[in-house]
Structure formats: C-alpha cells, structure tokens
Scaffold this active site. Structure first.
Site: not given
Length: 418
Positions: A256, A260, A398
C-alpha cells in the site's frame, strides 16, 4: 433543526460528489501519452547502458525528487543501536528474535524506533533478509509477549484501540513460511519513522535535519514517503553491522503506502537487491495518467502529506502535464529484479495500471540484456510472471496474503540462486 438538516445534506452531497469523481470504468480513462523512458530531456534517445546510467537515470531521479517524493536531505543523522532482547527459542525454537532500539538524534532531540528481527535457526551461515515496515507495530506481527510496542504508538493510537492487541496483523506476516524458506525478516513500525497522523511531523525523523522547519512549504520538501524510504535504508545500515545477514540478498517489500515508499527507497538505494511493491496504487506502481481509482488529486491531499508540495500544486487534476510516470520509477530499479503485485478486487489501486507500469519499464531491462514482462497482456489470476520484472494479480482485495509472500519468495529464490 433546519440548519442541522442543511449541514447534513451538504456533507452527503460532498461525499457523493467525491465518490462520483472516482473512475472504475476502463472506457472512461482519458487519452494519454506516456513519456518515453529512454528519451532524455534534450530529445536524445538512450541506446546504451552508459547513457542510461549517466544521463537518463539521474534525470528521472531529479524529476521524482523535485516534483513528487521530495528531495532526500544529504545530511547524516547520528544513530545508535541498543539490543533490547534476544530470544533464541522463538516460534517454538524455529527462530531467534532480536529487538534493537534505534536512536536518531541531533544536539537538541532524539527520535526512537524499534527494529524486530526474526531469524531462522536452521540456516547455517549468512541469511537473506526481507526488509519491510508494519502498520500496527511489531507486536501486531506475532504473539510473543516480550515484543515491545512502538515508541511512537501512544501518539497515534488511543488506549483501548484494537491495534494495541498482540498479533492483530498475524495474517500479513506468515513467519512460519518465511522462516521455513530460510529468510529472515527485519520489520519496524512505520509510525516510528514518521507518524502517519496529522500534526506529528515534529515527532518524525524529518525534524532532526538541519534545514527542518515545521511549516516549510518548499516545493521539493520531502514528506512522509520520503522519510519512510530514508528509514528503510537505515535498517540496511544496521544489517551491515551484523555478520549473520547476506548483504547481497536484501529484499525490500512494501504494501500500500509502504509499497510507494519501497519503490522510492529502491530507486535511491541499490543495496536493496530486489524491490517488491504490493498493491501500491497511485504514487506507487500504478500509472497516474490513467486516472483510474485513486488519482493524484486524492493521494496528494492526504494528511499528513505523503508527497512534496509540487506534486499537488502542479499535477492534481492535471495528470496530462506530468513529464514522468510510474513506469519510469520502476525502471530505476534496473538491472536489479523488481516485482509488482496486484489484487483483482483492489480497484482503488488500479491493478491494470500497475501491470502496465511494469510492462512499460521493460525497455530499460532489455537495454541490459534482461527480460521485462515480455507481454502487454495482463496475466490471469494467480498466474505470476517471474522475469527480471515480475508481476502477479491474485484473487482477493487490498492486503498482504500468504499467496503474495510465497510468490515473493519464489522470485527471490530465483534471483538469489536458492
């Protein structure tokens, strides 16, 4: 009474309007042109590894630093390590756990973080390591009662919050399988490096740097993602002081928002021999120009800020003007292996955009004589691609699942010759 009804209606309308702005329809993706990863700013085409490494790669790093993630300070912050506990009989004797307190400091203040190491006992000699942040504290990843709570946790979680419960994220850390495959884990709560709650930047490692100003609005000022990436590299600094770890076999894995940060860390620090992004979405692996699911406007408005001010100012609702996109971030890992993982129900993270980003990074790997994805067709569910760029899209949403970990270890096994 009428005032309350009016306010409630406004809130509902705002929420509805926001929801309406999110696009989950491939037919509504705007027409876009991706920048050529192998074309320099002066228009010259990159045809050799030397051109890539000496010209184009530095150009891209500068663009991402100045217009997206913020510029990582070059100053060195003092850090000391203190071993708090070592348990050679953890997990029924399968592993050794070690807790190490990091103290980052300057002459005025100190920020503390606790690293949890889980090391397989059955492996003789040096072991490969997965480095990755956890979201809910080291105590959330296992049930052992001696695991300390993060030094920062009282700042972000109230007493009684379920995140204080030991083992509350056991599902994301399949230590039995990881240890069984001969890998160690080095994990730390991301709040210890930069608390992910508004108003707490003064408690982050960013506040230790000489040019820090709590209200700085410099366009390239680094924020949370830059700080988390920096912290990942400090974990590697510690690993380098220990004889047990194979420094040629360090993997960074992030999920998540930490996916990044893992990509940005991997782009800057080549000591991460393999870089893995899991469900990282906009600002991570997904192409921004697709404007599918989470967009630049949405991700750049999160508080505390994850990205530098320039990203929101220049490109919120203006993705067409982006002079770069995330396929170029993934290309910055070359020639090191990189793996992108998606989940079919995680539409917010734009699984197809994550795949396409990995696909369009392939040309740089080919420059090195390596294999990219070798296809522009997204594979079926649970059908991983294991080239120098790897990819899978799995069932579910997710999260980080055992399936993800098993594929990450398969990928690492392949490139570490295990």
């Amino acid at each position: 009474m009428r005032l309350y009804v009016f306010i409630f209606a406004c809130v509902l309308f705002s929420a509805f309007s926001y929801a309406q702005e999110v696009n989950f329809d491939e037919l509504k993706i705007p027409s876009y042109v991706l920048p050529d990863v192998l074309q320099c700013s002066d228009g010259k085409k990159v045809t050799t590894v030397q051109q890539w490494e000496q010209v184009r790669r530095p150009e891209l790093l500068e663009m991402f630093a100045s217009q997206m993630y913020g510029r990582t300070p070059e100053d060195r912050i003092a850090v000391t390590y203190e071993t708090l506990t070592e348990n050679p009989n953890a997990m029924g004797g399968k592993a050794t756990t070690r807790q190490v307190k990091f103290r980052f400091g300057n002459e005025q203040k100190t920020v503390e973080a606790i690293l949890l190491l889980v090391i397989p006992n059955h492996v003789e000699g040096k072991v490969p390591v997965f480095v990755g942040y956890n979201f809910k504290g080291n105590h959330s990843t296992m049930m052992e009662p001696e695991i300390f709570f993060p030094p920062s946790f009282h700042l972000v979680k109230k007493a009684g919050d379920p995140d204080w419960i030991r083992g509350c994220q056991l599902n994301r850390w399949c230590y039995d399988k990881i240890i069984g495959r001969g890998y160690a884990v080095a994990t730390m709560c991301y709040h210890d490096i930069f608390p992910d709650k508004s108003g707490l930047r003064d408690h982050s490692i960013a506040s230790l740097f000489p040019d820090y100003h709590p209200n700085s609005n410099a366009s390239d000022e680094w924020q949370a993602i830059g700080a988390w990436a920096w912290g990942s590299s400090r974990i590697v600094d510690y690993l380098e002081t220990q004889d047990k770890f194979d420094l040629d076999k360090i993997v960074i894995m992030g999920h998540s928002r930490q996916g990044k940060a893992a990509l940005w860390a991997g782009a800057q620090d080549k000591r991460f021999r393999i870089v893995i992004s899991n469900n990282s979405g906009c600002g991570g692996a997904a192409l921004s120009k697709r404007k599918y699911g989470e967009t630049v406007a949405q991700v750049s408005s999160i508080q505390p800020p994850w990205f530098c001010p320039a990203f929101k100012k220049l490109y919120a609702d203006n993705e067409s003007d982006l002079p770069f996109d995330q396929h170029e971030l993934i290309a910055l890992m070359a020639p090191r292996p990189v793996y992108v993982a998606s989940a079919v129900e995680d539409r917010w993270a734009d699984p197809k955009g994550e795949f396409l980003s990995a696909c369009h990074a392939s040309s740089v790997y080919k420059l090195y004589g390596l294999s990219g994805l070798e296809t522009d067709i997204q594979p079926g569910l649970n059908q991983p691609i294991m080239n120098d760029i790897g990819y899978h899209i799995r069932t579910g949403g997710h999260d980080v699942t055992d399936y993800d970990w098993e594929r990450f270890m398969d990928f690492a096994d392949k490139y570490f010759g295990r």
